[in-house]
Design a protein around this motif. Structure first.
Motif, mmCIF file in Angstrom:
data_model
loop_
_atom_site.group_PDB
_atom_site.id
_atom_site.type_symbol
_atom_site.label_atom_id
_atom_site.label_comp_id
_atom_site.label_asym_id
_atom_site.label_seq_id
_atom_site.Cartn_x
_atom_site.Cartn_y
_atom_site.Cartn_z
ATOM 1 N N SER A 1 -6.535 1.964 14.685
ATOM 2 C CA SER A 1 -6.325 1.533 13.301
ATOM 3 C C SER A 1 -5.931 2.727 12.437
ATOM 4 O O SER A 1 -6.211 3.884 12.762
ATOM 5 C CB SER A 1 -7.591 0.872 12.755
ATOM 6 O OG SER A 1 -8.669 1.793 12.757
ATOM 7 N N THR A 36 -2.242 5.750 2.010
ATOM 8 C CA THR A 36 -2.320 5.623 0.565
ATOM 9 C C THR A 36 -1.434 6.680 -0.079
ATOM 10 O O THR A 36 -1.160 7.730 0.519
ATOM 11 C CB THR A 36 -3.773 5.786 0.070
ATOM 12 O OG1 THR A 36 -3.820 5.550 -1.329
ATOM 13 C CG2 THR A 36 -4.293 7.185 0.355
ATOM 14 N N THR A 74 -2.857 9.697 5.119
ATOM 15 C CA THR A 74 -2.994 8.753 6.227
ATOM 16 C C THR A 74 -4.298 9.017 6.964
ATOM 17 O O THR A 74 -4.593 10.162 7.332
ATOM 18 C CB THR A 74 -1.819 8.886 7.220
ATOM 19 O OG1 THR A 74 -0.587 8.684 6.523
ATOM 20 C CG2 THR A 74 -1.943 7.868 8.341
ATOM 21 N N ASP A 104 -4.721 3.782 8.009
ATOM 22 C CA ASP A 104 -4.615 3.361 6.612
ATOM 23 C C ASP A 104 -3.828 4.431 5.873
ATOM 24 O O ASP A 104 -4.062 5.636 6.057
ATOM 25 C CB ASP A 104 -6.004 3.191 6.007
ATOM 26 C CG ASP A 104 -5.940 2.716 4.566
ATOM 27 O OD1 ASP A 104 -5.082 1.867 4.262
ATOM 28 O OD2 ASP A 104 -6.733 3.214 3.747
#
Length: 333
Positions: free
Chosen positions: A275, A279, A268, A277
């Motif tokens: 924000s 994966t 992360t 993201d």
């Protein structure tokens, strides 16, 4: 029984009982030295137990002339040290990058990366004695090491570098236990065996902070395993017996447990603007060279990354090999 009978006879008939007692003593002595039943030596562990001789314990047997508890429980805890080579290789990326910048004459740095090594271990072993000196046992424990790193790089602006790493597991052990008496209360102890490592878990975080309000952090968590995680261990120590049932011990234990990569990890990235993201994939270790400085980093990918020229890619090992220095108590059941 002769003592009680003689005393009662003395009170009743006096001289006649004394004569009978005089005749009985040689008989008793002959019986004690013969091949039949022998008198049981006093067991100081039962001095205050009125029922000890009436109800035999199923967990105590006699080996030769020594009474030994067949079951014992070892409880211990102490310092744990792991090698964790690839964990440290992938977790110090920003600190290695700063070293390369400084070598080129750019900026200065304070602090640095603290490798993951030290931690703690604790556990318990249940040992079954086959002989007074040799036993087999099964046990479970917990080992964990962690580290936090902080550094500051100052050039045109000041940047704080952060890193946190944690590695833990639950070893289920099967081993052999040996006792070598050195004196009445002191014994040299040794043990060796294999362990199956359950619940291997790795968490890590790397980050940079440009100010209190502007930062970026990358975290990963790995716990999904497949296959058998097997390791081996051996230890040497000393035990001091406080009583026939209780002893204190100290020992050093060496451990080999170089475990393979996780099946899946989750990464992360979080930013100060809110924000993020996430994966998921396999964890890889990329190792390159920048002007004579080795730069290594973790990368999460569903397939093996294609390396740039001069860069190698491989799956990391999670090396719990190392040693523990621990102390504990041994309770003979």
């Amino acid at each position: 029984m002769h003592a009680k009978f003689s005393k009662s006879g003395f009170l009743a008939v006096g001289f006649l009982a004394a004569c009978l007692l005089a005749g009985a003593v040689p008989v008793a002595a002959a019986a004690a030295g013969g091949e039949g039943d022998r008198p049981v030596p006093p067991n100081h562990g039962f001095l205050f137990d009125k029922d000890a001789y009436a109800i035999p314990s199923s967990q105590v047997e006699t080996f030769g002339s020594q009474t030994v508890s067949k079951l014992s429980l070892r409880l211990y805890g102490g310092y744990n040290h792991m090698l964790a080579g690839d964990v440290n290789e992938g977790s110090d990326y920003y600190f290695e990058l700063v070293e390369a910048y400084i070598a080129e004459g750019s900026g200065t740095a304070t602090g640095g990366y603290k490798p993951l090594h030290g931690g703690y271990a604790f556990g318990a072993d249940l040992v079954y004695q086959l002989t007074p000196s040799f036993g087999i046992g099964i046990g479970a424990g917990f080992v964990r090491s962690s580290a936090k790193s902080l550094g500051t790089f100052a050039d045109e602006e000041t940047v704080d570098l952060l890193a946190e790493t944690n590695l833990s597991a639950v070893p289920i052990r099967l081993g052999l236990f040996l006792d070598f008496p050195l004196s009445g209360k002191l014994a040299l102890t040794a043990n060796a065996g294999a362990a199956y490592y359950l619940g291997l878990k790795f968490t890590g975080m790397q980050g940079v902070e440009f100010s209190a309000t502007e930062w970026m952090r990358m975290s990963l968590e790995a716990s999904e395993r497949s296959g058998a995680d097997i390791g081996f261990h051996g230890g040497l120590g000393l035990e001091y017996k406080l009583s026939p049932k209780l002893g204190l011990f100290v020992e050093g234990v060496g451990r080999y447990a170089k475990l393979k990569n996780f099946e899946t990890v989750t990464g992360t990235q979080e930013y100060s603007d809110g924000s993020s993201d996430t994966t998921a994939g396999k964890l890889y270790l990329l190792i390159g060279n920048t002007k004579g400085f080795e730069i290594s980093m973790f990368e999460i990918s569903e397939t093996e990354p294609t390396p740039d020229p001069g860069t190698t890619v491989r799956e990391p090992k999670f090396d719990l090999s190392g040693f523990s220095l621990q102390a504990g108590i041994r309770i003979r059941l």
